[in-house]
Design a protein around this motif. Structure first.
Motif, PDB file in Angstrom:
ATOM      1  N   ARG B 238     -36.895-135.343  33.338  1.00 38.14           N
ATOM      2  CA  ARG B 238     -36.953-136.527  32.364  1.00 38.14           C
ATOM      3  C   ARG B 238     -35.355-137.094  32.398  1.00 38.14           C
ATOM      4  O   ARG B 238     -34.500-136.340  32.741  1.00 38.14           O
ATOM      5  N   GLY B 239     -35.276-138.404  32.477  1.00 37.84           N
ATOM      6  CA  GLY B 239     -34.140-139.095  32.840  1.00 37.84           C
ATOM      7  C   GLY B 239     -33.249-139.468  31.709  1.00 37.84           C
ATOM      8  O   GLY B 239     -32.036-139.908  31.937  1.00 37.84           O
ATOM      9  N   HIS B 240     -33.466-139.292  30.569  1.00 38.98           N
ATOM     10  CA  HIS B 240     -32.376-139.912  29.506  1.00 38.98           C
ATOM     11  C   HIS B 240     -32.219-138.672  28.586  1.00 38.98           C
ATOM     12  O   HIS B 240     -33.145-137.656  28.429  1.00 38.98           O
ATOM     13  N   ALA B 241     -31.165-138.565  27.899  1.00 38.14           N
ATOM     14  CA  ALA B 241     -30.576-137.758  27.245  1.00 38.14           C
ATOM     15  C   ALA B 241     -31.512-136.884  26.094  1.00 38.14           C
ATOM     16  O   ALA B 241     -31.545-135.977  25.795  1.00 38.14           O
ATOM     17  N   SER B 242     -32.468-137.854  25.616  1.00 40.27           N
ATOM     18  CA  SER B 242     -32.858-137.614  24.588  1.00 40.27           C
ATOM     19  C   SER B 242     -34.622-138.359  24.539  1.00 40.27           C
ATOM     20  O   SER B 242     -35.145-138.661  23.633  1.00 40.27           O
ATOM     21  N   ILE B 243     -34.883-138.430  25.985  1.00 39.81           N
ATOM     22  CA  ILE B 243     -36.126-139.138  26.162  1.00 39.81           C
ATOM     23  C   ILE B 243     -37.339-138.115  25.706  1.00 39.81           C
ATOM     24  O   ILE B 243     -38.363-138.744  25.176  1.00 39.81           O
ATOM     25  N   GLY B 245     -36.831-136.264  22.991  1.00 41.56           N
ATOM     26  CA  GLY B 245     -36.808-136.335  21.579  1.00 41.56           C
ATOM     27  C   GLY B 245     -37.602-137.674  21.189  1.00 41.56           C
ATOM     28  O   GLY B 245     -38.073-137.690  20.167  1.00 41.56           O
ATOM     29  N   THR B 416     -32.842-133.773  22.664  1.00 40.05           N
ATOM     30  CA  THR B 416     -33.671-132.996  22.868  1.00 40.05           C
ATOM     31  C   THR B 416     -33.797-133.139  24.521  1.00 40.05           C
ATOM     32  O   THR B 416     -34.135-134.057  25.109  1.00 40.05           O
ATOM     33  N   ASN B 417     -33.561-132.087  25.128  1.00 43.14           N
ATOM     34  CA  ASN B 417     -33.374-132.226  26.591  1.00 43.14           C
ATOM     35  C   ASN B 417     -34.968-131.980  27.147  1.00 43.14           C
ATOM     36  O   ASN B 417     -35.942-131.984  26.489  1.00 43.14           O
ATOM     37  N   THR B 418     -35.018-131.872  28.462  1.00 44.14           N
ATOM     38  CA  THR B 418     -36.249-131.889  29.104  1.00 44.14           C
ATOM     39  C   THR B 418     -36.868-130.612  29.022  1.00 44.14           C
ATOM     40  O   THR B 418     -38.017-130.500  29.301  1.00 44.14           O
ATOM     41  N   GLN B 419     -36.447-129.656  28.462  1.00 40.52           N
ATOM     42  CA  GLN B 419     -36.966-128.421  28.272  1.00 40.52           C
ATOM     43  C   GLN B 419     -37.301-128.152  26.848  1.00 40.52           C
ATOM     44  O   GLN B 419     -37.446-127.244  26.304  1.00 40.52           O
ATOM     45  N   LEU B 421     -35.352-128.404  24.226  1.00 41.89           N
ATOM     46  CA  LEU B 421     -34.343-127.923  23.633  1.00 41.89           C
ATOM     47  C   LEU B 421     -33.252-128.940  22.776  1.00 41.89           C
ATOM     48  O   LEU B 421     -32.912-129.763  23.614  1.00 41.89           O
ATOM     49  N   LEU B 422     -33.256-128.574  21.454  1.00 41.53           N
ATOM     50  CA  LEU B 422     -32.533-129.559  20.783  1.00 41.53           C
ATOM     51  C   LEU B 422     -31.172-129.105  20.789  1.00 41.53           C
ATOM     52  O   LEU B 422     -30.785-128.144  20.545  1.00 41.53           O
TER      53      LEU B 422
END
Lengths: 320, 861, 263, 189
Positions: B238-243, B245, B416-419, B421-422
């Protein structure tokens, strides 16, 4: 930076003789007009100082006018040369840093010390040698020193250029000093024809002979330089093409004309002035030709590549 | 992946150095291809055919992981007799409702039972399981020999039987041998000892069949046993820091935090009804009421009681699709008056920028929060139609408020990253000037609104007035505490406000509050778990003590599948999570994604309820039947199986079916949103695909203003093949104008073999590659690629189709910069004689307000 | 202090340019012009006074061993170029002010407080690395993050590099690693791979580079000189030549004076 | 004496004294070079952060001195990124300290042709009032078919993929309570 827009970049890739989008490998010299002008000024000053010292040593009193003129030419040349170099610096206020260290590996470092010494000596000799007594003796001593330092001063700039990565300069590093010295002699002698000073006929003869020898050496060296440069085709190209090529031809024609003129009989002031003008222009054109040839050569990646490849391949060592 | 996620690609390269084979399937040869073992150029928009080919190959050559497939997927389940495949109906599944223009999924169901999906369209589930096993929700009949013609395995096999290497070559333009190499590599690297992973990004999702792209990969990975196992899976990049999330805690219209559906006007008339329809009698979603009640308790506090249905009625109701493009069309028709843009630049980043600007010109007011004045903030004075004089700033009535935003270094908070992970980022410095966080803006806006509405007795205002909104603030700017918000998200016991440790502690009696159940545990024991920073080198590679992954710090979902049905690792090499017979407990390198003490041998009794219906070998706990769905009996708007359809605007006719496009796709039939002919449009012969570059970030708001990035990609450009360049007289470094019916843009030309023409059915198809980062503002400028793209979307998730469309290219700069929205039709209309997107039955799809034609309205039934 | 340097393994470079930006960030360098070059994805074009890492993008109609692509004979070579910190460094040996020094880390460093912008280093670098910044007047190039090294930190580019294409470390160890890598590539059939500048034997003109590369095609393809020479190594003929020329000039002067007398 | 001591620091004299013929190393080193240290050593604090660009979630270290950011680079402790950053992540320093950042609240009146700087408080209050007005004007308790919807379709929201979870939570919570259903973000795009 320069831009290269090419049709079909990936198609333009040559397996045999690749370049990176025709981009230069080397950086172009960042120097401005002041540097070739300095080459001229330094060369003239050096040759003048040498002539002055020689004349002083061989026939001091008889050639007083010549010695004095030479010393002033050398002094002005040294001072103007220093000023030109400082003008070219990116940080002119730091010109004294040139004397921070002595780096034998650097022609410019050695040259800076030579210039510093020569400029002081020529200036000292010009200012002091007209006086009597101790200052006068000091002046003459300075003149002798200037003569000694004038030799490298006239020639180190050729080494400076030869000791670079720029293909055309690098290729001609053996002949370039001869060219520069010849041109220095020619330039200095030519300048005398333009100066509003009265020299004795003997002095005029001396200057003319000196100049003729310079011009002959200059023209001969030009041929050698061309030959050296042409050993690898694109390396010699700047001496044939473009601004540098035109200047190179101009230098040859002007110097040749000047030489021809001086071979003609007659010693008229006008003839001398014309010869001086042609010679001076030739000497200037030569320095600018070499300077611009370096710029063009640095821009040509093939010159760089072939210059390094060809000797290797000649050694039948076709690596990579 | 190397292009857009270089640091993620670090691990691909690490795997490659340890012998992994890297395969890159992409219309272009990108930076990923440059280091891949195998690069497969594919026609943009044909991936289902490619993946379908792989599925067929795996089945035909019997390379599937039989034990995995038998136990962990629904392959043996029997489907009801009414089901008809696209193979039977020329591209439609059974259940197409001609009148409503959508599918009735009843005929897709398991034989004899109706099971709700774990995600997607839950209203497909009637809420009335008619299982013989009482409340159990799963297939009734199985054939473990996988031979029954109506078992899922045979249906899948038949469905994909036409997806041969020859067909793949014809449809995708991928040479047979290349395809077979991929197929062999995938098979050779799957099974007990090895796994294969798929990574994808919006190149798969931004299609009118996007969801089914992912489904195709899921089917393949389930067949190969590559789900829930280390080195396997299908990884969304995913392309945004918290997309991620913003999907979990959604600023999305259709869900509430933790993937609880937003209530719908027709179905969810009361809290009981909402729970009944959206929960599940079996599987993990049987816990639904606990999460819904806890959410409402978190929002409405003491005002939420069992008696008042936890104030469920204060939630607004959906009455259809209210997604982004639908909203923008309504806005363009004057129905939306106020608009908030928070860190988003839709006039560059969203489809059909001119339609967005038209919509924004109809607003009364607009609030933009960003770092710099973006194209969206200045749409009223800086746009192609303003430049052309078609619109004057004086004529734009919209009032605009621009609030400068604080950066991530100027505020506390978690991404929240693409995996999943917060990770908490700490505030480093105070924001300058009036720059403030969105937390500040939202909190103070809410506070002011509460004051403005104080004392109101209107029913419409009671939700706001009872909303809990008491976050501690600090400092001169009265910045609310992000940590306090995280505590509410994590959840707490109502009685003593002590943080809840995990979602299994949540209750449906109002004694717990939790803002997002899947994030429950992120503040366990009163410690901000997302801020944990135990260095990676000081812990095992799963790194359970760095940040916190939802759910319950499980780094890999469904990891029960990494062990065999008996709970033993499939192989020593691929050991991950297993059953510890001595301790009677699941254990392993990761937090087991399973009921911790449920033994592999557990089988639910007839009257088992809720999560007790999950057998000890049902790894897919969110599913009603605990199984991986090769075939989706419900939940999808466009069919139980992926099927190759051509994009809305294609270059060729559908090879497989009379039905050209996804029958369920969403269209916006508006004069300001014209479509090209479905295929072979002589005006628009080229295939266009869009993408991102390493050096820029999406719509450029965070990159086009920075010199260090701008200098690396300083101008909008298009990538074309040498052949196309020759045909059209395009010169490298020169200009080209690219046109669709929506608008025309100019771009620098980059002639490159990296975007090859494809040979499809003997025809050469030229592709044009367009990065989409530029706009009219910023340090570096250029036309926005999205100006070219129409409104058309996938029916399941309303994501637009921007990765495959058609267009034309000419040499030279654009002379006019026209936009259909303001300049009228750019090209004369073509009769689409003989070029139908749809079979006659699909063509009758009803058109709703704002020209929207969709297959997901609730109006039909 | 042990010699340190870079080993840039171009076979794993993904051309992301993180090195370029990380370098600009740490060294707070200005941009180098915002113009489109049309040279694949390379809009930086070359190393320069404000660009100390530069990624080259080479689109070749030549296949890469071990790679299969539907494009046929095609590959995309990516390489992050940098100052080579040569063992015999043209710039260092040319610098008249002593602004350029060899540091305790064996790197070549331009001291910005000393450099007076004479420009001699610019023409003396056989790699075209160092350049004078127009607005600033001084010569600049990669410092190997001299300040970071002094603090025990690794250079910014190597730290940022996502695929470890840029490796920083003890030079001897790097060379071992590079040879190991090369061997492995050769074993896998990538016989075109070779090390560029790893030792004096391979590059006598510089006596080896402290920043060396693993390449897959001729150096020229990457815009690297095939056989670079530190100019000072070839200085002797020029000086000798000058000595003769100068003596000639003195002789000419003597001759001229004497000839003048005769007449 | 200053002159003498500065003369004694003249490298060429040291060069002669030490017999350093080439003067390529320490002799030519300046006092600045000798004292050079990484600027991060002077930081008052190092704040652990996360890259704001894509969703890989690389760790960042933010070095702060005198309440100003000195440097942002990768966090070697992160098991995700191990200190690496991509070009965007590496440019974060410019993102947060760059001159492109607007620092004042701006207001464009209806039909206006220019921005005007306005106080933050005033602007927030205006927005609150606009929300209230629009909400009241467009409130929809039931649909035409008589179904209860309890909402406003007059207000919409877009954005959130670059924001923090906590921010998104407050946005979703407040907007939902206000009856705003058209809340969307980049995840849809």
């Amino acid at each position: 930076m320069t831009f290269v827009w090419r049709d079909l970049p990936s198609h333009s890739f040559s397996e045999d003789e690749p370049t990176y989008y025709e981009r230069p490998v080397l950086k172009e010299p960042v120097w401005i007009w002041a540097v070739p002008l300095y080459f001229y000024a330094g060369g003239t000053a050096g040759a003048a100082a040498v002539l002055a010292a020689t004349a002083q040593a061989l026939a001091g009193d008889e050639l007083h006018g010549l010695v004095r003129t030479c010393r002033w030419v050398a002094a002005v040349g040294g001072a103007a040369g220093s000023a030109l170099l400082i003008r070219d610096l990116g940080r002119p206020e730091r010109f004294l840093h040139m004397l921070r260290v002595i780096r034998p590996t650097s022609a410019m470092s050695l040259g800076s010390w030579v210039l510093a010494g020569a400029a002081s000596a020529t200036m000292g000799s010009a200012l002091l040698s007209d006086h009597g007594g101790l200052p006068g003796r000091l002046g003459h001593f300075a003149g002798s020193l200037a003569g000694l330092l004038g030799m490298p001063l006239a020639g180190y700039t050729a080494v400076l250029l030869g000791n670079t990565a720029v293909p055309v300069w690098k290729a001609t590093r053996r002949s370039l000093p001869h060219l520069f010295i010849g041109s220095a002699v020619s330039g200095a002698a030519s300048l005398f024809g333009l100066l509003p000073v009265d020299l004795s006929p003997r002095e005029v003869r001396i200057v003319e002979r000196f100049g003729m020898m310079g011009k002959v050496a200059d023209l001969a060296a030009m041929t050698v330089v061309e030959h050296e440069a042409d050993r690898i085709e694109p390396v010699g190209r700047p001496l044939r093409e473009g601004i540098s090529g035109a200047l190179w031809t101009a230098a040859r024609v002007l110097t040749g004309a000047s030489l021809a003129l001086s071979l003609l009989s007659g010693r008229s002031r006008a003839k001398r002035a014309a010869g001086g003008l042609l010679g001076t222009a030739g000497a200037l054109a030569l320095r600018f030709a070499i300077f611009h040839a370096g710029k063009a050569s640095a821009r040509d990646p093939r010159a760089t590549f072939r210059q390094q490849r060809q000797p290797r391949e000649a050694e039948a060592n076709p690596q990579r | 992946m190397a292009e857009c996620h270089p640091v993620g690609f670090r691990w691909v390269m690490a795997a490659k150095s340890r012998g992994a084979k890297v395969i890159h399937v992409d219309p272009r040869f990108t930076r990923t291809s440059a280091v891949a073992d195998l690069h497969v150029p594919i026609r943009a928009g044909s991936d289902i055919a490619f993946l379908g080919g792989l599925i067929r190959h795996v089945i035909e050559t019997e390379r599937y992981f039989l034990e995995y497939v038998l136990h962990y997927t629904n392959a043996p389940a029997l489907i009801c007799e009414d089901f008809k495949d696209t193979e039977d109906l020329d591209g439609l599944f059974s259940g197409w409702n001609e009148k409503d223009g959508q599918y009735d999924p009843a005929s897709w169901a398991y034989e004899g039972t109706d099971v709700g999906p774990a995600a997607g369209n839950r209203e497909h589930f009637t809420g009335q399981p008619y299982s013989e096993r009482g409340t159990q929700s799963g297939a009734e009949r199985f054939d473990f020999t996988l031979q029954h013609p109506r078992c899922v395995f045979q249906i899948v096999k038949r469905h994909f039987s036409r997806y041969t290497p020859e067909l793949v070559e014809e449809v995708c333009g991928v040479p047979r041998e290349l395809f077979l190499q991929v197929a062999e590599a995938v098979c050779a690297n799957s099974g007990r000892e090895r796994t294969t992973a798929f990574c994808y990004a919006v190149g798969w999702t931004q299609h009118s069949t996007g969801v089914q792209y992912i489904r195709s990969a899921s089917i393949l990975q389930l067949l190969l046993g590559n789900v829930g196992r280390p080195g396997g899976g299908i990884m969304a990049l995913r392309g945004h820091a918290s997309i991620q999330g913003s999907t979990d805690i959604p600023t999305l219209y259709d869900i509430l935090p933790g993937y609880l559906p937003m209530p719908k006007d027709k179905h969810d008339t009361s809290f009981e009804q909402y729970v009944k329809l959206n929960g599940s009698p079996s599987g993990w979603w049987s816990e639904f009421p606990k999460y819904a009640v806890s959410l409402l308790k978190a929002w409405f506090g003491a005002a939420a009681t069992k008696e008042n249905g936890w104030r469920f009625d204060d939630l607004p109701r959906l009455s259809g699709d209210h997604s982004h493009m639908t909203t923008v069309s309504a806005m363009a028709d004057g129905e939306v008056k106020g608009y908030f843009l928070m860190g988003e630049n839709p006039t560059v980043g969203s489809m059909h920028g001119a339609l967005h600007r038209k919509a924004m010109r109809k607003l009364d007011w607009l609030v933009v929060r960003d770092f710099a004045l973006t194209e969206s903030a200045e749409f009223w004075r800086d746009a192609p139609e303003i430049e052309r004089g078609e619109v004057r700033p004086e004529d734009v009535p919209t009032e605009v408020f621009f609030f400068p935003a604080a950066t991530h270094t100027e505020k506390d908070g978690s991404f929240t990253n693409t995996q999943r992970l917060l990770q908490w980022h700490h505030k480093a410095v105070e924001p300058p000037g009036d720059c403030r966080s969105e937390l500040h803006f939202t909190y103070h806006l809410g506070r002011r609104l509460k004051e403005l509405y104080a004392g109101s007795m209107e029913p419409s205002d009671q939700g706001l007035l009872t909303l809990t909104w008491d976050y501690p603030v600090s400092g001169e700017s009265e910045e609310p505490s992000a940590e306090a918000v995280l505590q509410e998200i994590n959840g707490f016991r109502v009685a003593d406000r002590q943080p809840v440790g995990q979602f299994t502690d949540l209750k449906d009696d109002g004694s717990t509050a939790c803002g997002c159940w899947i994030y429950c545990g992120s503040y366990a024991k009163g410690v901000n778990q997302t801020a944990r920073r135990k260095p990676g080198r000081e812990q095992p590679c799963v790194a359970l003590e760095w940040g916190w992954a939802w759910p319950a710090n499980r780094h890999m979902l469904y990891n029960r599948a990494s062990a065999d049905p008996e709970g033993r690792p499939w192989s020593e090499r691929k050991r991950y999570v297993w059953w510890d017979e001595e301790k009677k407990h699941w254990t392993g390198h990761d937090t087991p994604d399973f009921i911790a003490d449920r033994p592999p041998s557990y089988r639910p009794g007839k009257d088992a309820k809720g999560i007790d219906t999950l057998a000890g070998d049902n790894p897919f706990v969110m599913q009603g039947d605990g199984l991986g769905w090769l075939y989706a009996p419900s939940g999808l708007a466009d069919g139980p199986l992926p099927t190759h359809y051509e994009p809305q605007e294609g270059v060729v006719e559908n090879f497989l079916y009379g039905q050209q496009c996804n029958p369920g796709r969403m269209e916006w039939l508006r004069r300001d949103n014209p479509y090209h002919r479905p295929w072979d449009d002589p005006r628009f012969p080229c295939l266009i695909t869009t993408y991102r570059l390493t050096e820029h970030h999406t719509a450029g708001g965070m990159s086009r203003w920075l010199t260090w990035l701008s200098e690396l990609q300083p101008e909008m450009f298009c990538e074309v093949s040498p052949q196309l360049a020759r045909e059209k007289g395009l010169t490298n470094g020169g200009w080209a104008t690219i046109t669709t019916a929506r608008g025309e843009i100019e771009a620098r030309v980059l002639v490159t073999e990296r975007i090859p023409p494809l040979r499809i059915k003997g025809r050469r198809i030229q592709q044009i590659g367009l990065p989409y980062h530029w706009g009219s503002k910023g340090r570096v400028r250029g036309d926005a690629a999205n100006e070219l793209i129409s409104f058309v979307a996938d029916p399941n998730v309303s994501i637009q189709e921007s990765k495959a469309l058609t267009g034309a290219i000419e040499a030279g700069r654009r002379s006019r910069g026209r936009r259909v929205v303001t300049s009228g039709p750019l090209v004369p209309a073509l009769s689409s004689g003989g070029h139908e997107r749809d079979l006659p039955v699909v063509g009758h799809k009803p058109v709703g307000p704002h020209g929207i034609s969709e297959s997901r309205t609730q109006e039909g039934d | 202090m042990a010699a340190v340097g870079f080993f840039t393994d171009t076979t794993i470079c993904i051309g992301c340019k993180a090195c370029e930006v990380a370098c600009k960030e740490w060294n707070q360098l200005p941009d180098d012009g915002l113009r489109f070059t049309g040279m694949s994805y390379d809009n930086t074009a070359a190393l320069g006074a404000s660009t100390w890492r530069h990624v080259s993008f080479i689109e070749r109609p030549v296949p890469l061993t071990g790679q299969e692509t539907g494009l046929g004979d095609f590959s995309w070579l990516l390489q992050s170029d940098v100052c080579k910190h040569c063992h015999r460094a043209g710039c260092l040996e040319a610098c008249p002010t002593g602004a350029i020094i060899r540091t305790e880390f064996d790197s070549v460093y331009v001291q910005p407080d000393i450099c007076n912008g004479c420009g001699y280093c610019v023409v003396s670098c056989p790699f075209g690395v160092i350049d004078r910044r127009e607005d600033d007047g001084r010569a600049w190039k990669c410092t190997l993050c001299y300040d970071r090294l002094k603090g025990g930190m690794e250079p910014a580019c190597a730290k940022a590099c996502p695929t470890d294409s840029i490796q920083f470390g003890d030079l001897d160890e790097l060379k071992d690693r590079a040879r190991g890598r090369l061997e492995r590539l050769h074993r896998h059939g990538v016989t075109e791979a070779y090390l560029y500048g790893a030792d004096a034997a391979g590059q006598p003109g510089t006596e080896g580079l402290n920043a060396f590369f693993l390449l897959l095609d001729k150096p020229e393809v990457y815009n690297l000189p095939p056989d670079p020479v530190a100019p000072a190594m070839e200085a002797k003929p020029a000086w000798t030549s000058m000595a003769f020329a100068v003596l000639g000039m003195a002789a000419a002067a003597v001759g001229a004076v004497l000839m003048g007398r005769e007449s | 004496m200053g002159f003498l001591s500065s003369l004694s620091r003249w490298p060429v004299l040291q060069q002669i004294r030490k017999g350093d013929v080439h003067a390529l190393r320490e002799t030519a080193r300046s006092p600045r070079s000798e004292q050079l240290r990484p600027r991060t050593e002077g930081a008052d604090r190092v704040v652990q952060s996360i890259c704001p660009y894509c969703a890989v979630g690389c760790g960042q270290l933010v070095y702060v001195k005198d309440e100003k950011i000195l440097d942002i680079e990768g966090d070697p402790d992160s098991p995700i990124s191990e200190g690496c950053l991509c070009p965007k992540g590496a440019a974060t320093f410019q993102l947060v300290t760059g001159s492109h950042r607007v620092q004042r609240v701006l207001h464009r009146r209806p039909h206006g042709t220019e921005w005007e700087e306005v106080p933050l408080d005033w602007a927030l209050e205006q927005v609150a009032q606009r929300v209230k007005r629009t909400r009241e004007e467009t409130w929809e308790e039931t649909t035409k078919e008589g179904r209860r919807v309890h909402r406003t379709m007059g207000i919409a929201h877009l954005g959130g993929a670059t924001l923090d979870n906590e921010e998104n939570y407050l946005i979703k919570k407040l907007f939902t309570a206000l009856g705003i259903v058209q809340v969307e973000n980049q995840a849809r795009i």
